[in-house]
Scaffold this motif. Structure first.
Motif, PDB file in Angstrom:
ATOM      1  N   THR A  35       0.137   0.188  -8.195  1.00 58.88           N
ATOM      2  CA  THR A  35      -0.713  -0.994  -8.159  1.00 58.88           C
ATOM      3  C   THR A  35      -2.047  -0.708  -8.832  1.00 58.88           C
ATOM      4  O   THR A  35      -2.675   0.316  -8.560  1.00 58.88           O
ATOM      5  CB  THR A  35      -0.959  -1.421  -6.698  1.00 58.88           C
ATOM      6  N   GLN A  36      -2.488  -1.625  -9.687  1.00 59.31           N
ATOM      7  CA  GLN A  36      -3.789  -1.498 -10.329  1.00 59.31           C
ATOM      8  C   GLN A  36      -4.809  -2.438  -9.713  1.00 59.31           C
ATOM      9  O   GLN A  36      -5.940  -2.057  -9.490  1.00 59.31           O
ATOM     10  CB  GLN A  36      -3.680  -1.784 -11.821  1.00 59.31           C
ATOM     11  N   ILE A  37      -4.419  -3.677  -9.495  1.00 62.06           N
ATOM     12  CA  ILE A  37      -5.320  -4.687  -8.958  1.00 62.06           C
ATOM     13  C   ILE A  37      -4.684  -5.289  -7.717  1.00 62.06           C
ATOM     14  O   ILE A  37      -3.551  -5.772  -7.766  1.00 62.06           O
ATOM     15  CB  ILE A  37      -5.594  -5.799  -9.988  1.00 62.06           C
ATOM     16  N   LEU A  38      -5.415  -5.248  -6.603  1.00 59.85           N
ATOM     17  CA  LEU A  38      -4.939  -5.833  -5.367  1.00 59.85           C
ATOM     18  C   LEU A  38      -6.037  -6.723  -4.805  1.00 59.85           C
ATOM     19  O   LEU A  38      -7.059  -6.243  -4.342  1.00 59.85           O
ATOM     20  CB  LEU A  38      -4.554  -4.739  -4.369  1.00 59.85           C
ATOM     21  N   LEU A  76      -6.653  -1.345   8.778  1.00 61.39           N
ATOM     22  CA  LEU A  76      -6.858  -0.664   7.501  1.00 61.39           C
ATOM     23  C   LEU A  76      -6.855   0.858   7.657  1.00 61.39           C
ATOM     24  O   LEU A  76      -6.589   1.586   6.709  1.00 61.39           O
ATOM     25  CB  LEU A  76      -8.183  -1.131   6.887  1.00 61.39           C
ATOM     26  N   SER A  77      -7.100   1.343   8.857  1.00 58.70           N
ATOM     27  CA  SER A  77      -7.355   2.765   9.119  1.00 58.70           C
ATOM     28  C   SER A  77      -6.332   3.745   8.572  1.00 58.70           C
ATOM     29  O   SER A  77      -6.695   4.824   8.120  1.00 58.70           O
ATOM     30  CB  SER A  77      -7.471   3.017  10.624  1.00 58.70           C
ATOM     31  N   HIS A  78      -5.064   3.421   8.652  1.00 59.98           N
ATOM     32  CA  HIS A  78      -4.026   4.405   8.342  1.00 59.98           C
ATOM     33  C   HIS A  78      -3.302   4.154   7.023  1.00 59.98           C
ATOM     34  O   HIS A  78      -2.279   4.773   6.757  1.00 59.98           O
ATOM     35  CB  HIS A  78      -3.024   4.460   9.493  1.00 59.98           C
ATOM     36  N   LEU A  79      -3.833   3.259   6.214  1.00 59.77           N
ATOM     37  CA  LEU A  79      -3.182   2.958   4.940  1.00 59.77           C
ATOM     38  C   LEU A  79      -3.497   4.025   3.898  1.00 59.77           C
ATOM     39  O   LEU A  79      -4.537   4.667   3.940  1.00 59.77           O
ATOM     40  CB  LEU A  79      -3.628   1.594   4.426  1.00 59.77           C
ATOM     41  N   THR A  80      -2.585   4.199   2.962  1.00 62.26           N
ATOM     42  CA  THR A  80      -2.818   5.084   1.828  1.00 62.26           C
ATOM     43  C   THR A  80      -2.819   4.241   0.557  1.00 62.26           C
ATOM     44  O   THR A  80      -2.305   3.126   0.541  1.00 62.26           O
ATOM     45  CB  THR A  80      -1.745   6.187   1.731  1.00 62.26           C
ATOM     46  N   PHE A 103       0.833  -1.190   0.000  1.00 64.33           N
ATOM     47  CA  PHE A 103       0.000   0.000   0.000  1.00 64.33           C
ATOM     48  C   PHE A 103       0.871   1.245   0.000  1.00 64.33           C
ATOM     49  O   PHE A 103       1.986   1.241   0.472  1.00 64.33           O
ATOM     50  CB  PHE A 103      -0.892   0.008   1.251  1.00 64.33           C
ATOM     51  N   GLY A 104       0.337   2.320  -0.534  1.00 65.81           N
ATOM     52  CA  GLY A 104       1.042   3.590  -0.527  1.00 65.81           C
ATOM     53  C   GLY A 104       0.601   4.463  -1.675  1.00 65.81           C
ATOM     54  O   GLY A 104       0.250   3.968  -2.747  1.00 65.81           O
TER      55      GLY A 104
END
Length: 101
Positions: free
Chosen positions: A9-12, A23-27, A3-4
């Motif tokens: 990334t297109q598909i995760l 999940l709260s602090h991911l970009t 993540f970032g």
């Protein structure tokens, strides 16, 4: 690593892996991400407002993460996905029932 905001990334698709993370602090990549599937894990926290800035999100699923909670951020593409994208969570707000205090 995955993540970032500077990633391309297109598909995760991390579905059905028993991953456990907040999940709260991911970009997320604002321009490239089109598919994010995190269903059937042990993800907790809330959906970050940063997801409302992802411009071309076509698929989104956080269902079956029973510890994921809070209000679904308003804006972007998040309200375009139906209730099944949020099924079996503790989330609230459109497209689910309103949050109560």
């Amino acid at each position: 690593m995955l993540f970032g905001s500077k990633k391309t990334t297109q598909i995760l698709d991390l579905s059905r892996n028993k991953f456990s993370f907040d999940l709260s602090h991911l970009t997320f990549p604002k321009k490239s991400l089109i598919w994010l599937d995190l269903n059937h894990n042990k993800i907790y926290g809330s959906i970050p407002a940063a997801l409302t800035k992802v411009e071309n999100l076509q698929h989104f699923n956080v269902s079956h993460n029973p510890q994921l909670s809070g209000q679904i951020p308003q804006g972007g593409e998040l309200q375009r996905f139906d209730q099944y994208a949020y099924f079996h969570t503790k989330l609230c707000g459109s497209p689910l029932l309103p949050c109560t205090k």
